[in-house]
Design a protein around this motif. Structure first.
Motif, short mmCIF file in Angstrom:
data_model
loop_
_atom_site.label_atom_id
_atom_site.label_comp_id
_atom_site.label_asym_id
_atom_site.label_seq_id
_atom_site.Cartn_x
_atom_site.Cartn_y
_atom_site.Cartn_z
N GLU A 4 0.92 -1.00 0.08
CA GLU A 4 -0.12 0.13 0.06
C GLU A 4 0.83 1.31 -0.08
O GLU A 4 0.22 2.27 -0.52
N LYS A 5 1.93 1.11 0.63
CA LYS A 5 3.01 2.39 0.67
C LYS A 5 4.16 2.27 -0.55
O LYS A 5 5.01 3.25 -0.42
N LEU A 6 3.90 1.41 -1.35
CA LEU A 6 5.21 1.25 -2.39
C LEU A 6 5.50 2.44 -3.27
O LEU A 6 6.49 2.83 -3.44
N ARG A 7 4.49 2.92 -3.87
CA ARG A 7 4.59 4.49 -4.44
C ARG A 7 5.32 5.45 -3.67
O ARG A 7 6.18 6.13 -4.06
N GLU A 8 4.88 5.53 -2.37
CA GLU A 8 5.47 6.56 -1.39
C GLU A 8 6.79 6.34 -1.17
O GLU A 8 7.71 7.08 -1.15
N ILE A 9 7.20 4.86 -0.97
CA ILE A 9 8.42 4.45 -0.84
C ILE A 9 9.34 4.78 -1.89
O ILE A 9 10.74 5.19 -1.55
N ARG A 10 9.03 4.46 -3.14
CA ARG A 10 9.70 4.80 -4.46
C ARG A 10 9.85 6.23 -4.54
O ARG A 10 11.10 6.46 -4.70
N THR A 11 9.06 7.11 -4.22
CA THR A 11 8.86 8.49 -4.51
C THR A 11 10.10 9.12 -3.40
O THR A 11 10.82 9.77 -3.80
N GLU A 12 9.77 8.74 -2.44
CA GLU A 12 10.82 9.01 -1.38
C GLU A 12 12.25 8.62 -1.52
O GLU A 12 13.17 9.42 -1.49
N ALA A 13 12.64 7.67 -2.26
CA ALA A 13 14.02 7.32 -2.65
C ALA A 13 14.35 7.87 -3.76
O ALA A 13 15.33 7.63 -4.26
N ASP A 14 13.45 8.61 -4.43
CA ASP A 14 13.70 9.30 -5.81
C ASP A 14 14.23 8.31 -6.79
O ASP A 14 15.08 8.57 -7.53
N LEU A 15 13.31 7.33 -6.91
CA LEU A 15 13.78 6.31 -8.08
C LEU A 15 12.56 6.13 -9.16
O LEU A 15 11.33 6.31 -8.63
N THR A 16 12.92 5.65 -10.08
CA THR A 16 12.01 5.46 -11.15
C THR A 16 11.33 4.19 -11.05
O THR A 16 11.77 3.32 -10.32
N GLN A 17 10.07 3.94 -11.58
CA GLN A 17 9.70 2.57 -11.51
C GLN A 17 10.60 1.37 -12.10
O GLN A 17 10.63 0.39 -11.42
N ASP A 18 11.29 1.70 -12.88
CA ASP A 18 12.09 0.64 -13.71
C ASP A 18 13.17 0.28 -12.56
O ASP A 18 13.60 -0.88 -12.40
N LYS A 19 13.77 1.34 -11.86
CA LYS A 19 14.95 1.16 -10.99
C LYS A 19 14.61 0.51 -9.57
O LYS A 19 14.95 -0.18 -9.12
N MET A 20 13.17 0.78 -9.25
CA MET A 20 12.60 0.54 -8.12
C MET A 20 12.31 -1.00 -8.15
O MET A 20 12.35 -2.06 -7.72
N ALA A 21 11.61 -1.45 -9.55
CA ALA A 21 11.48 -3.12 -9.73
C ALA A 21 12.65 -3.76 -9.95
O ALA A 21 12.61 -4.86 -9.42
N GLU A 22 13.63 -3.10 -10.50
CA GLU A 22 14.89 -3.83 -10.47
C GLU A 22 15.50 -4.15 -9.06
O GLU A 22 15.93 -5.30 -8.62
N SER A 23 15.35 -3.01 -8.11
CA SER A 23 15.63 -3.34 -6.93
C SER A 23 15.12 -4.30 -6.02
O SER A 23 15.77 -4.95 -5.18
N ILE A 24 14.08 -4.35 -6.33
CA ILE A 24 13.14 -5.43 -5.42
C ILE A 24 12.89 -6.80 -6.09
O ILE A 24 12.39 -7.60 -5.36
N GLY A 25 13.56 -6.99 -7.33
CA GLY A 25 13.29 -8.17 -8.15
C GLY A 25 11.81 -8.53 -8.74
O GLY A 25 11.44 -9.59 -8.73
N ILE A 26 11.02 -7.51 -9.05
CA ILE A 26 9.92 -7.60 -9.97
C ILE A 26 9.81 -6.81 -11.34
O ILE A 26 10.75 -6.09 -11.36
N SER A 27 9.02 -7.32 -11.94
CA SER A 27 8.78 -6.70 -13.22
C SER A 27 8.29 -5.11 -13.12
O SER A 27 7.50 -4.91 -12.16
N LYS A 28 8.34 -4.53 -13.91
CA LYS A 28 7.76 -3.04 -14.09
C LYS A 28 6.49 -3.08 -14.02
O LYS A 28 5.73 -2.21 -13.19
N LYS A 29 5.88 -4.10 -14.86
CA LYS A 29 4.33 -4.31 -14.94
C LYS A 29 3.82 -4.42 -13.46
O LYS A 29 2.63 -4.00 -13.13
N THR A 30 4.58 -5.35 -12.75
CA THR A 30 4.06 -5.99 -11.41
C THR A 30 4.11 -4.69 -10.67
O THR A 30 3.03 -4.35 -9.97
N LEU A 31 4.96 -3.86 -10.49
CA LEU A 31 5.28 -2.80 -9.62
C LEU A 31 4.11 -1.61 -10.01
O LEU A 31 3.34 -1.33 -9.00
N VAL A 32 3.78 -1.55 -11.32
CA VAL A 32 2.59 -0.55 -11.59
C VAL A 32 1.36 -1.22 -11.34
O VAL A 32 0.42 -0.49 -10.59
#
Length: 156
Positions: A4-32
């Motif tokens: 529920e807080k993933l977008r907030e965590i990603r935004t706070e870390a100043d990461l793109t969706q691509d970088k965040m997905a890569e960091s936690i081992g999921i696809s960008k589609k799953t992250l979205v």
């Protein structure tokens, strides 16, 4: 909670969706999908996210300084026995309820609840009061079943 807080965590870390997905081992589609609330993270991705970003304000608001402890506890908790021996909560915990050998306590300064037994072993830990009381009921039922099984083997 982490989903529920993933977008907030990603935004706070100043990461793109691509970088965040890569960091936690999921696809960008799953992250979205997770960010839009259509899916939730599995335990591994949620735990990795909480660990990697445990210093962020968002994760701190979820777990405080106990991120690693909470993840370790949750990963072990399914049908597990006591986790470790506590000091009983004489300083930082208020007793809310006793049921059989179990005690529900609420931390004085954080939103955490826990269940310990009468010899101070930790059996459950949560931010959610309702889940804590549900687990208290389950622990009581499990204890009664174990006691009844022990009596079946006894003679008259």
């Amino acid at each position: 909670m982490v989903s529920e807080k993933l977008r907030e965590i990603r935004t706070e870390a100043d990461l793109t969706q691509d970088k965040m997905a890569e960091s936690i081992g999921i696809s960008k589609k799953t992250l979205v999908d997770v960010e839009k609330g259509r899916k939730t993270l599995g335990f591994t991705a949620a735990a990795l996210t909480a660990l990697l970003f445990r210093r962020s304000e968002t994760v701190q608001s979820l777990f405080g300084d106990m991120t690693i402890d909470v993840i370790e506890f949750v990963s072990r908790r399914a049908k597990s026995r006591a986790w470790y021996k506590t000091l009983g909560g004489r300083v930082w915990w208020n007793e809310e309820c006793r049921q059989g050998p179990f005690i529900v306590q609420k931390h004085l300064f954080t939103p955490y609840y826990r269940i310990i037994d009468n010899v101070h072993y930790l059996h459950y830990y949560s931010l959610n009061r309702e889940e804590t009381y549900k687990r208290l009921t389950e622990l009581g039922s499990e204890t009664m079943m174990e006691e009844n099984q022990g009596k079946e083997g006894e003679g008259p």
